[in-house]
Motif scaffolding. Structure first.
Motif, PDB file in Angstrom:
ATOM      1  N   THR A  96       0.841  -1.205   0.000  1.00  0.00           N
ATOM      2  CA  THR A  96       0.000   0.000   0.000  1.00  0.00           C
ATOM      3  C   THR A  96       0.870   1.248   0.000  1.00  0.00           C
ATOM      4  OG1 THR A  96      -1.794  -1.119   1.180  1.00  0.00           O
ATOM      5  CG2 THR A  96      -1.731   1.287   1.335  1.00  0.00           C
ATOM      6  N   GLU A  97       1.874   1.266   0.862  1.00  0.00           N
ATOM      7  CA  GLU A  97       2.749   2.432   0.954  1.00  0.00           C
ATOM      8  C   GLU A  97       3.571   2.621  -0.321  1.00  0.00           C
ATOM      9  OE1 GLU A  97       4.976   1.900   4.548  1.00  0.00           O
ATOM     10  OE2 GLU A  97       3.213   2.123   5.840  1.00  0.00           O
ATOM     11  N   LEU A  98       4.028   1.513  -0.898  1.00  0.00           N
ATOM     12  CA  LEU A  98       4.815   1.609  -2.135  1.00  0.00           C
ATOM     13  C   LEU A  98       3.952   2.081  -3.309  1.00  0.00           C
ATOM     14  CD1 LEU A  98       7.078  -1.572  -1.981  1.00  0.00           C
ATOM     15  CD2 LEU A  98       7.776   0.787  -1.682  1.00  0.00           C
ATOM     16  N   TRP A  99       2.759   1.526  -3.455  1.00  0.00           N
ATOM     17  CA  TRP A  99       1.872   1.945  -4.551  1.00  0.00           C
ATOM     18  C   TRP A  99       1.472   3.408  -4.410  1.00  0.00           C
ATOM     19  CZ3 TRP A  99      -1.130  -3.173  -3.689  1.00  0.00           C
ATOM     20  CH2 TRP A  99      -0.662  -4.153  -4.588  1.00  0.00           C
ATOM     21  N   ALA A 100       1.216   3.834  -3.182  1.00  0.00           N
ATOM     22  CA  ALA A 100       0.822   5.230  -2.956  1.00  0.00           C
ATOM     23  C   ALA A 100       1.903   6.182  -3.450  1.00  0.00           C
ATOM     24  CB  ALA A 100       0.535   5.460  -1.474  1.00  0.00           C
ATOM     25  N   GLU A 101       3.143   5.862  -3.182  1.00  0.00           N
ATOM     26  CA  GLU A 101       4.252   6.716  -3.621  1.00  0.00           C
ATOM     27  C   GLU A 101       4.444   6.620  -5.133  1.00  0.00           C
ATOM     28  OE1 GLU A 101       7.380   9.340  -3.671  1.00  0.00           O
ATOM     29  OE2 GLU A 101       5.954   8.917  -2.045  1.00  0.00           O
ATOM     30  N   GLY A 143      -3.152  10.220 -10.128  1.00  0.00           N
ATOM     31  CA  GLY A 143      -4.515  10.382  -9.627  1.00  0.00           C
ATOM     32  C   GLY A 143      -5.046   9.155  -8.913  1.00  0.00           C
ATOM     33  N   ILE A 144      -4.153   8.262  -8.487  1.00  0.00           N
ATOM     34  CA  ILE A 144      -4.559   7.034  -7.800  1.00  0.00           C
ATOM     35  C   ILE A 144      -4.140   7.126  -6.338  1.00  0.00           C
ATOM     36  CG2 ILE A 144      -4.353   4.520  -7.716  1.00  0.00           C
ATOM     37  CD1 ILE A 144      -3.464   4.630 -10.681  1.00  0.00           C
ATOM     38  N   VAL A 145      -5.105   7.065  -5.436  1.00  0.00           N
ATOM     39  CA  VAL A 145      -4.769   6.999  -4.015  1.00  0.00           C
ATOM     40  C   VAL A 145      -4.910   5.564  -3.554  1.00  0.00           C
ATOM     41  CG1 VAL A 145      -5.497   9.380  -3.603  1.00  0.00           C
ATOM     42  CG2 VAL A 145      -7.115   7.536  -3.214  1.00  0.00           C
ATOM     43  N   VAL A 146      -4.035   5.167  -2.646  1.00  0.00           N
ATOM     44  CA  VAL A 146      -3.999   3.785  -2.177  1.00  0.00           C
ATOM     45  C   VAL A 146      -4.009   3.799  -0.650  1.00  0.00           C
ATOM     46  CG1 VAL A 146      -2.829   1.564  -2.367  1.00  0.00           C
ATOM     47  CG2 VAL A 146      -2.543   3.265  -4.180  1.00  0.00           C
ATOM     48  N   HIS A 147      -4.935   3.059  -0.067  1.00  0.00           N
ATOM     49  CA  HIS A 147      -5.027   2.992   1.380  1.00  0.00           C
ATOM     50  C   HIS A 147      -5.179   1.542   1.823  1.00  0.00           C
ATOM     51  CE1 HIS A 147      -5.184   7.246   2.246  1.00  0.00           C
ATOM     52  NE2 HIS A 147      -6.171   7.431   1.395  1.00  0.00           N
ATOM     53  N   ALA A 148      -4.761   1.280   3.053  1.00  0.00           N
ATOM     54  CA  ALA A 148      -5.042   0.006   3.711  1.00  0.00           C
ATOM     55  C   ALA A 148      -5.901   0.287   4.935  1.00  0.00           C
ATOM     56  CB  ALA A 148      -3.747  -0.691   4.114  1.00  0.00           C
ATOM     57  N   ALA A 203     -13.701   4.310  -0.129  1.00  0.00           N
ATOM     58  CA  ALA A 203     -14.059   4.165  -1.542  1.00  0.00           C
ATOM     59  C   ALA A 203     -14.905   5.309  -2.055  1.00  0.00           C
ATOM     60  CB  ALA A 203     -14.800   2.846  -1.760  1.00  0.00           C
ATOM     61  N   ALA A 204     -15.647   5.990  -1.153  1.00  0.00           N
ATOM     62  CA  ALA A 204     -16.668   6.929  -1.621  1.00  0.00           C
ATOM     63  C   ALA A 204     -16.456   8.382  -1.221  1.00  0.00           C
ATOM     64  CB  ALA A 204     -18.041   6.477  -1.113  1.00  0.00           C
ATOM     65  N   SER A 205     -15.847   8.647  -0.087  1.00  0.00           N
ATOM     66  CA  SER A 205     -15.833  10.015   0.436  1.00  0.00           C
ATOM     67  C   SER A 205     -14.789  10.888  -0.251  1.00  0.00           C
ATOM     68  CB  SER A 205     -15.561  10.001   1.942  1.00  0.00           C
ATOM     69  OG  SER A 205     -14.208   9.680   2.204  1.00  0.00           O
ATOM     70  N   LYS A 206     -15.071  12.177  -0.251  1.00  0.00           N
ATOM     71  CA  LYS A 206     -14.109  13.145  -0.790  1.00  0.00           C
ATOM     72  C   LYS A 206     -12.874  13.240   0.102  1.00  0.00           C
ATOM     73  CE  LYS A 206     -17.337  16.203  -3.285  1.00  0.00           C
ATOM     74  NZ  LYS A 206     -18.585  15.436  -3.077  1.00  0.00           N
ATOM     75  N   GLU A 207     -13.067  13.121   1.430  1.00  0.00           N
ATOM     76  CA  GLU A 207     -11.949  13.278   2.354  1.00  0.00           C
ATOM     77  C   GLU A 207     -10.853  12.235   2.146  1.00  0.00           C
ATOM     78  OE1 GLU A 207     -15.463  12.899   5.002  1.00  0.00           O
ATOM     79  OE2 GLU A 207     -15.401  13.400   2.870  1.00  0.00           O
ATOM     80  N   ALA A 208     -11.275  11.024   1.720  1.00  0.00           N
ATOM     81  CA  ALA A 208     -10.308   9.934   1.572  1.00  0.00           C
ATOM     82  C   ALA A 208      -9.313  10.203   0.458  1.00  0.00           C
ATOM     83  CB  ALA A 208     -11.037   8.618   1.326  1.00  0.00           C
ATOM     84  N   ARG A 209      -9.607  11.191  -0.400  1.00  0.00           N
ATOM     85  CA  ARG A 209      -8.665  11.529  -1.468  1.00  0.00           C
ATOM     86  C   ARG A 209      -7.606  12.529  -1.007  1.00  0.00           C
ATOM     87  NH1 ARG A 209      -8.665   9.727  -6.096  1.00  0.00           N
ATOM     88  NH2 ARG A 209      -7.279  11.415  -6.721  1.00  0.00           N
ATOM     89  N   GLU A 210      -7.726  13.011   0.211  1.00  0.00           N
ATOM     90  CA  GLU A 210      -6.793  14.021   0.687  1.00  0.00           C
ATOM     91  C   GLU A 210      -5.424  13.438   1.025  1.00  0.00           C
ATOM     92  OE1 GLU A 210      -8.576  16.021   3.979  1.00  0.00           O
ATOM     93  OE2 GLU A 210     -10.336  16.681   2.837  1.00  0.00           O
ATOM     94  N   THR A 211      -5.365  12.138   1.256  1.00  0.00           N
ATOM     95  CA  THR A 211      -4.109  11.481   1.632  1.00  0.00           C
ATOM     96  C   THR A 211      -3.966  10.184   0.850  1.00  0.00           C
ATOM     97  OG1 THR A 211      -5.210  10.301   3.425  1.00  0.00           O
ATOM     98  CG2 THR A 211      -4.196  12.423   3.988  1.00  0.00           C
ATOM     99  N   SER A 212      -2.810   9.559   0.988  1.00  0.00           N
ATOM    100  CA  SER A 212      -2.593   8.263   0.349  1.00  0.00           C
ATOM    101  C   SER A 212      -1.524   7.514   1.142  1.00  0.00           C
ATOM    102  CB  SER A 212      -2.143   8.444  -1.109  1.00  0.00           C
ATOM    103  OG  SER A 212      -2.126   7.212  -1.804  1.00  0.00           O
ATOM    104  N   GLY A 213      -1.626   6.177   1.106  1.00  0.00           N
ATOM    105  CA  GLY A 213      -0.608   5.354   1.738  1.00  0.00           C
ATOM    106  C   GLY A 213      -0.773   5.156   3.223  1.00  0.00           C
ATOM    107  N   LEU A 214      -1.967   5.448   3.766  1.00  0.00           N
ATOM    108  CA  LEU A 214      -2.180   5.337   5.209  1.00  0.00           C
ATOM    109  C   LEU A 214      -2.902   4.042   5.571  1.00  0.00           C
ATOM    110  CD1 LEU A 214      -3.185   9.030   6.062  1.00  0.00           C
ATOM    111  CD2 LEU A 214      -0.925   7.961   6.065  1.00  0.00           C
ATOM    112  N   PHE A 215      -2.884   3.759   6.874  1.00  0.00           N
ATOM    113  CA  PHE A 215      -3.503   2.546   7.423  1.00  0.00           C
ATOM    114  C   PHE A 215      -4.619   2.989   8.360  1.00  0.00           C
ATOM    115  CE2 PHE A 215      -3.259  -1.024  10.651  1.00  0.00           C
ATOM    116  CZ  PHE A 215      -3.826  -1.975   9.829  1.00  0.00           C
TER     117      PHE A 215
END
Length: 476
Positions: free
Chosen positions: A363-368, A374-379, A419-431
């Motif tokens: 997750t952390e590697l893909w996020a970086e 334009g792809i955010v990745v979270h676990a 998957a749905a919220s606008k807030e979840a696009r504010e960051t990437s690579g988090l758990f």
């Protein structure tokens, strides 16, 4: 019999049709009302007069259960529901009007108390009205799509450092505590394609239902076609868009490659990929290609699927990858020299935890790697949830914790939010747990250093290339 009457007017910047449909389905109540801990529709089919809902509420230190049912439904102007509890009953009336993207609601609720509780109404009437008013504040925020607060609190930070608070966070009490800060997700996901693996039971089924309620175009990836068809039929009967079904075993590289090839050939953008499929194997088993099952199902399969679908994620413009991990990950470090548990006696809990740790590392590697695409990745991990998988794989743990376990819907909430919220696009690579980011390591020696994460990706790529070459020969 004594009663409490409360009325309030609200206005929303949402179309009348949407607001009517959203409010008529009282299973949404747990999304927006802080006082409601869970809400589910218990009558099959679309919402209509006679539809029943099971509503679980929290009032002070008491947990209350209500049976709600729709008594009037006049689209799109009027909704009436009645609820029945042990010592009280409720009548809710919702009158709506609107034009264009604006809607007005006149909300009225009457609460009737039976003897002897009715004698105390004048004492707790202010508390009841305050609770209703708070719920409506959050309904306003949800329908106005105001962002939730997701920054870690002092309590969540303590849970990342101390064992007891951390364990409490995993329970249904932890969910209820975190929920007080949330704002319901009311995004309309019409036109968004979401691929979810393992969607027919447990957390996956709860996520699928929650996303269906938001009108997402779901693509089910399942091993069992019969179970997939039954669930797809059930969602369609409820009035939700019918999911598309793709049959593939995520533990099989051959089947994952074939699945990815089919999706790539269709060429439809993927707005979200949810890597959810998984199981805990107490006895060591192997996949169709001879790989240890935990590694194949929980790490290698999701790795290959995500890598192969990158072009379709990028094509979506704003895509998300959500990797469902586990709190068990905290107990183990990745074992790069023994990915398939061949050098020590097999332990299903450890194999599961190591694979889930590896998925968080990816997750952390893909996020970086994909931050410019334009792809955010979270676990995330769902906490301790009451699912058939948990009771079957960990019977002793289940017996010990069952009074503390969350519902599958509560465990699924953060997946849906990511998957749905606008807030979840504010960051990437988090758990994430309960819409809050958490540390990925609580025990010294379990965190993966960046060089170990890079080595992990190399090892997975080696597996992928070797087995994909075999797969490509099979396609010819």
């Amino acid at each position: 019999m004594s009663s409490i009457l409360y009325e309030q007017s609200l206005s929303f910047k949402r179309p009348l049709d949407f607001v009517f449909t959203y409010l008529a389905d009282h299973s949404h109540m747990s999304d927006w009302a802080p006082s409601v801990t869970s809400a589910s529709k218990t009558t099959p089919g679309p919402v209509r007069v006679g539809t029943h809902f099971d509503i679980q509420m929290r009032f002070g230190l008491s947990d209350l259960s209500l049976d709600y049912h729709v008594t009037a439904l006049e689209h799109p102007q009027y909704i009436e529901l009645k609820g029945k509890g042990e010592t009280f009953s409720i009548v809710e009336r919702l009158r709506l009007e609107g034009e264009g993207d604006h809607c007005h609601l006149l909300y009225q609720i009457e609460v009737y108390y039976q003897e002897p509780v009715s004698k105390l109404v004048r004492f707790f009437s202010p508390i009841v009205k305050s609770s209703i008013k708070k719920d409506l504040v959050y309904l306003q925020k949800a329908l106005d799509q105001q962002p939730s607060s997701w920054k870690p609190t002092l309590w969540s930070k303590m849970g990342d450092r101390l064992l007891l608070p951390g364990m409490l966070h995993f329970s249904k009490k932890g969910f209820a505590s975190a929920k007080d800060r949330w704002i319901g997700v009311t995004e309309d996901l019409t036109g968004r394609n979401i691929v979810i693996t393992g969607p027919t039971s447990g957390i996956g089924a709860a996520v699928a239902r929650q996303l269906a309620k938001l009108n997402a175009n779901l693509i089910f990836v399942c091993r069992n076609e019969k179970k997939a068809l039954i669930f797809a039929d059930a969602l369609e009967v409820e009035g939700y868009p019918r999911p598309r079904i793709e049959i593939a075993d995520i533990s099989s590289v051959l089947e994952v490659e074939a699945l990815a090839a089919r999706l790539l050939e269709k060429g439809e953008p993927i707005h979200a990929l949810i890597n959810n499929a998984g199981a805990l194997f107490n006895q060591r088993g192997v996949s169709a290609e001879g790989l240890e099952l935990s590694f194949a199902t929980l790490l290698l399969g999701p790795f290959i699927l995500t890598e192969r679908l990158y072009p379709l994620l990028k094509k979506a413009g704003e895509a998300r990858v959500i990797n469902v991990s586990s709190g068990g990950m905290y107990m183990q470090a990745i074992a790069l020299d023994d990915m398939e548990f061949e050098k020590e006696d097999y332990n299903g809990d450890k194999a599961y935890a190591r694979a889930k740790r590896g998925l968080v590392d990816m997750t952390e590697l893909w996020a970086e790697r994909w931050k410019e695409d334009g792809i955010v990745v979270h676990a995330m991990h769902p906490g301790w949830a009451d699912t058939a998988g948990v009771s079957a794989a960990m019977p002793k743990f289940y017996d010990w914790t069952k009074t503390w376990l969350r519902s599958p819907e509560q465990g699924a909430d953060t997946v849906t939010w990511l998957a749905a919220s606008k807030e979840a696009r504010e960051t990437s690579g988090l758990f994430w747990l309960d819409r809050t980011p958490h540390t990925t390591s609580m025990i010294p020696g379990t965190r993966s250093a960046p060089r170990h994460q890079s080595l992990l990706r190399e090892r997975l790529e080696e597996y992928s290339q070797k087995l994909s070459a075999v797969a490509s020969q099979s396609f010819r």
